[in-house]
Design a protein around this motif. Structure first.
Motif, short mmCIF file in Angstrom:
data_model
loop_
_atom_site.label_atom_id
_atom_site.label_comp_id
_atom_site.label_asym_id
_atom_site.label_seq_id
_atom_site.Cartn_x
_atom_site.Cartn_y
_atom_site.Cartn_z
N TYR A 1 0.82 -1.21 0.00
CA TYR A 1 0.00 0.00 0.00
C TYR A 1 0.86 1.27 0.00
O TYR A 1 0.48 2.28 -0.59
CB TYR A 1 -1.02 -0.03 1.14
N GLU A 2 2.02 1.20 0.63
CA GLU A 2 2.94 2.35 0.53
C GLU A 2 3.35 2.58 -0.91
O GLU A 2 3.35 3.70 -1.41
CB GLU A 2 4.19 2.09 1.39
N ALA A 3 3.69 1.48 -1.59
CA ALA A 3 4.10 1.60 -3.00
C ALA A 3 2.95 2.08 -3.87
O ALA A 3 3.15 2.86 -4.81
CB ALA A 3 4.63 0.25 -3.50
N SER A 4 1.74 1.64 -3.55
CA SER A 4 0.56 2.04 -4.34
C SER A 4 0.28 3.54 -4.17
O SER A 4 -0.17 4.20 -5.10
CB SER A 4 -0.67 1.25 -3.90
N ARG A 5 0.55 4.06 -2.97
CA ARG A 5 0.25 5.46 -2.69
C ARG A 5 1.43 6.39 -3.00
O ARG A 5 1.26 7.61 -3.04
CB ARG A 5 -0.11 5.61 -1.20
N TYR A 6 2.60 5.79 -3.22
CA TYR A 6 3.84 6.57 -3.34
C TYR A 6 3.77 7.67 -4.40
O TYR A 6 4.07 8.84 -4.13
CB TYR A 6 4.98 5.60 -3.63
N LEU B 1 0.89 5.21 -14.99
CA LEU B 1 2.24 5.78 -14.90
C LEU B 1 3.22 4.77 -14.30
O LEU B 1 4.35 4.64 -14.76
CB LEU B 1 2.23 7.05 -14.03
N ILE B 2 2.77 4.07 -13.26
CA ILE B 2 3.66 3.09 -12.60
C ILE B 2 4.06 2.00 -13.58
O ILE B 2 5.25 1.66 -13.69
CB ILE B 2 2.97 2.48 -11.35
N LEU C 1 12.86 8.45 -13.08
CA LEU C 1 12.23 9.51 -12.29
C LEU C 1 10.82 9.79 -12.75
O LEU C 1 10.49 9.68 -13.92
CB LEU C 1 13.04 10.81 -12.41
N ARG C 2 9.99 10.20 -11.80
CA ARG C 2 8.61 10.60 -12.10
C ARG C 2 8.21 11.60 -11.02
O ARG C 2 8.38 11.32 -9.84
CB ARG C 2 7.73 9.35 -12.07
N ARG C 3 7.70 12.73 -11.45
CA ARG C 3 7.30 13.77 -10.51
C ARG C 3 8.42 14.13 -9.54
O ARG C 3 8.18 14.37 -8.35
CB ARG C 3 6.04 13.36 -9.73
N GLY C 4 9.65 14.10 -10.05
CA GLY C 4 10.79 14.52 -9.24
C GLY C 4 11.25 13.52 -8.20
O GLY C 4 12.17 13.80 -7.41
N VAL C 5 10.63 12.36 -8.16
CA VAL C 5 11.07 11.32 -7.22
C VAL C 5 11.35 10.05 -8.02
O VAL C 5 10.95 9.94 -9.18
CB VAL C 5 10.01 11.03 -6.12
N PRO C 6 12.06 9.08 -7.41
CA PRO C 6 12.31 7.84 -8.15
C PRO C 6 10.99 7.17 -8.56
O PRO C 6 10.00 7.24 -7.83
CB PRO C 6 13.05 6.97 -7.13
N ALA C 7 10.99 6.57 -9.76
CA ALA C 7 9.82 5.78 -10.19
C ALA C 7 9.60 4.66 -9.18
O ALA C 7 10.53 4.26 -8.46
CB ALA C 7 10.06 5.22 -11.58
N VAL C 8 8.37 4.16 -9.10
CA VAL C 8 8.03 3.15 -8.08
C VAL C 8 8.92 1.92 -8.19
O VAL C 8 9.38 1.37 -7.18
CB VAL C 8 6.53 2.77 -8.15
N HIS C 9 9.23 1.49 -9.42
CA HIS C 9 10.07 0.28 -9.55
C HIS C 9 11.52 0.57 -9.17
O HIS C 9 12.28 -0.37 -8.96
CB HIS C 9 9.97 -0.32 -10.96
N ARG C 10 11.91 1.84 -9.08
CA ARG C 10 13.24 2.18 -8.59
C ARG C 10 13.23 2.32 -7.06
O ARG C 10 14.12 1.86 -6.38
CB ARG C 10 13.71 3.50 -9.21
N TYR D 1 11.06 1.01 -4.97
CA TYR D 1 10.79 -0.32 -4.41
C TYR D 1 11.51 -1.33 -5.32
O TYR D 1 12.72 -1.36 -5.35
CB TYR D 1 9.28 -0.55 -4.31
N ASP D 2 10.77 -2.11 -6.07
CA ASP D 2 11.36 -3.05 -7.03
C ASP D 2 10.30 -3.35 -8.08
O ASP D 2 9.14 -2.95 -7.91
CB ASP D 2 11.84 -4.33 -6.33
#
Lengths: 348, 348
Positions: A38-43, A102-103, A113-122, A124-125
């Motif tokens: 859920y953290e990754a889903s909301r990230y 997007l994810i 990068l996405r929205r200035g932060v690492p992409a979710v797969h970066r 997390y995994d």
């Protein structure tokens, strides 16, 4: 109204709704077990985003209900039959779908990068990113079921959501395919853009009308507004990459050319005899100079490709705005017109 | 009825419905553009599969309607209020979701083979496999909308489908998490199995009742039938890996132990003081002998772990079958009882 004033009113309209949208996202998509999923889903949703699509949804609802903007509670909103619905749930559902796509797109394109932060797969995994996208996918349907609209309207909204997701997958598949083959026709490229990007704007604009119980005529016109504006937005993105100075763009101007990305401009130019692949020799945006880009732009201009794209975006925006005649003449409708203009005027 | 006869009637029940299910899949999920995406989406569905979940759905429908098995058209099926619905669409929707989860799971686990053919991400590529899964995901919702059930029932079916998908993602995330950490409690493991595998059986068994307009009491009992049978199925899989000879299993017996896979048996054994990681030294199933596995099995038996799992599967099947008392006493209901038994008796 001049461009700067319009930009101000559009940005205010978005800004004024953003906190409400963010609070609703938090409510509709609460933390749950397993925590990491859920953290990754909301990230990505927590990383920001303009909330442009939900803003369009909320403005359509306000215009249709003919209420003073921001005067009605979106979660207890007056439907056209006098009942009360949660139009915010529909807006959030669309944003959650956007986030899922997007994810998964970032995994496919291996973007860091996405929205200035690492992409979710970066951050997390890849496994977690696939699952986070899949979780948002079903959550979007769960959320769309919470509008409390009349059952037939609710089913129509679900159907549009499902069809929209199918189209987005088709568009992304076409985009992946186009990257690896030459000879893409302009019409095929526009078809890809419509599916990959524009249909979700169509859904954002028409779903509130569906759940509020509007006529098919109104729903269809709003859908076309969204699709035309969404297509214009994507086409203009290609234009801006070549015409806006690097400082303002926040990245090297012409990076699409350096990275050999297909755009409506390169597809048109190739169709008109330009040796597109030979325009820029460098393979890395940091190795290219503005002079090289200027020369490439001059050649694309000579072929009429930039003007073609720019005119097409203008035309789509005009057609999109004309569809808004189905709405009552009120402030919310004016904002929807301005958003259409803003999307192709934005300086970035 | 003895085990062999029961297996015969169960396999016939599945066999008799498989061609109808396959024809309906072909109809509900036709080839479309872009071709490569739709080929990849259909690839695993075309590679085979027992169609166990759709068979459960169709048998539930037949029992509820109290019709002679195979006598009614599944696509113009008598609902409980006298209307006609397409119960096959509900069955196909469930199978399409199953297919989507397999495609994404195979990417996450980097498995090479599925149903005797290359996994979708091997036959195509990871990008296409992610998109094929995503396409099946929305298609399953589109198909579930085609039952022509009364709108409130249709919405309930969509809600169950969405919640089921969310649970499956949660279960898969727990499974991925469990592989990389020790100290998993038996209850956590069972919770994972319920979400990852059992809830889709719950949906398969209860969705036909929802779209046919059955009472909540009936729907809930059928859901519990499916979930209990699904849990038993997964637990028994872990037992069979240790107790069925390699020839019959079609792979090295004890491969779960060799690959250090967490199962209900290893989780229980670790909880009861067994040094599970030290049971089998080899890391590759081809390097292990049956003697080594025999010794490991003896140690797991001494800890009571195999009996625990086996008893649990038996108990879940009994509880599942008892839930079928809500159905009329007819042939279709007998088949549903037999399927429950078959799932834990099957020889491989």
């Amino acid at each position: 109204m001049n461009q700067d004033t319009r930009e101000d009113t559009v940005l205010s309209a978005i800004e004024e709704r953003r906190e409400l949208v963010n609070a609703a996202i938090d409510e509709e998509l609460p933390m749950a077990e397993p925590t990491r999923l859920y953290e990754a889903s909301r990230y990505l949703l927590e990383a920001g985003g303009k909330r442009l699509r939900p803003t369009v949804s909320l403005l359509v609802a306000e215009s249709l209900a003919d209420v003073e903007p921001l005067s009605a509670d979106y979660q207890a909103f007056p439907a056209l039959d006098g009942s009360t619905i949660d139009v915010m749930a529909a807006a959030v559902s669309i944003e959650v779908i956007q986030s899922f796509t997007l994810i998964h797109d970032d995994i496919m394109d291996d973007d860091d990068l996405r929205r200035g932060v690492p992409a979710v797969h970066r951050e997390y995994d890849t496994e977690t990113a696939i699952l986070a996208g899949d979780t948002l996918y079903s959550k979007a349907f769960e959320i769309m079921l919470r509008t409390e609209a009349a059952p037939p309207a609710s089913l129509d909204a679900i159907e549009l959501l499902a069809q929209t997701c199918t189209r987005i997958c088709e568009g992304q598949a076409m985009d992946v395919d186009f990257e690896t083959r030459g000879g893409v026709a302009v019409d095929d490229y526009l078809d890809m853009v419509e599916r990959k990007t524009a249909v979700l704007y169509g859904a954002a604009a028409s779903v509130p009308a569906i759940v509020m119980g509007a006529d098919d005529k109104v729903v269809d016109a709003l859908y076309r507004y969204g699709v035309n504006v969404g297509r214009a937005f994507q086409i203009q993105d290609d234009v801006l990459d070549l015409t806006v100075p690097s400082e303002k763009l926040g990245k090297q101007r012409g990076s699409d050319l350096v990275e050999n990305k297909q755009t409506i401009i390169t597809v048109h130019a190739r169709d008109h005899g330009v040796d597109v692949d030979g325009l820029v020799a460098a393979d890395d945006p940091s190795e290219v100079t503005d002079d090289v880009i200027d020369d490439a732009v001059a050649e694309l201009e000579a072929a009429g490709s930039i003007e073609y794209a720019s005119d097409l975006a203008d035309d789509l925006v005009s057609r999109g705005k004309a569809e808004l005649d189905v709405l009552p003449d009120n402030d919310a409708r004016t904002r929807l017109r301005e958003i259409a203009d803003y999307l192709i005027e934005r300086g970035y």
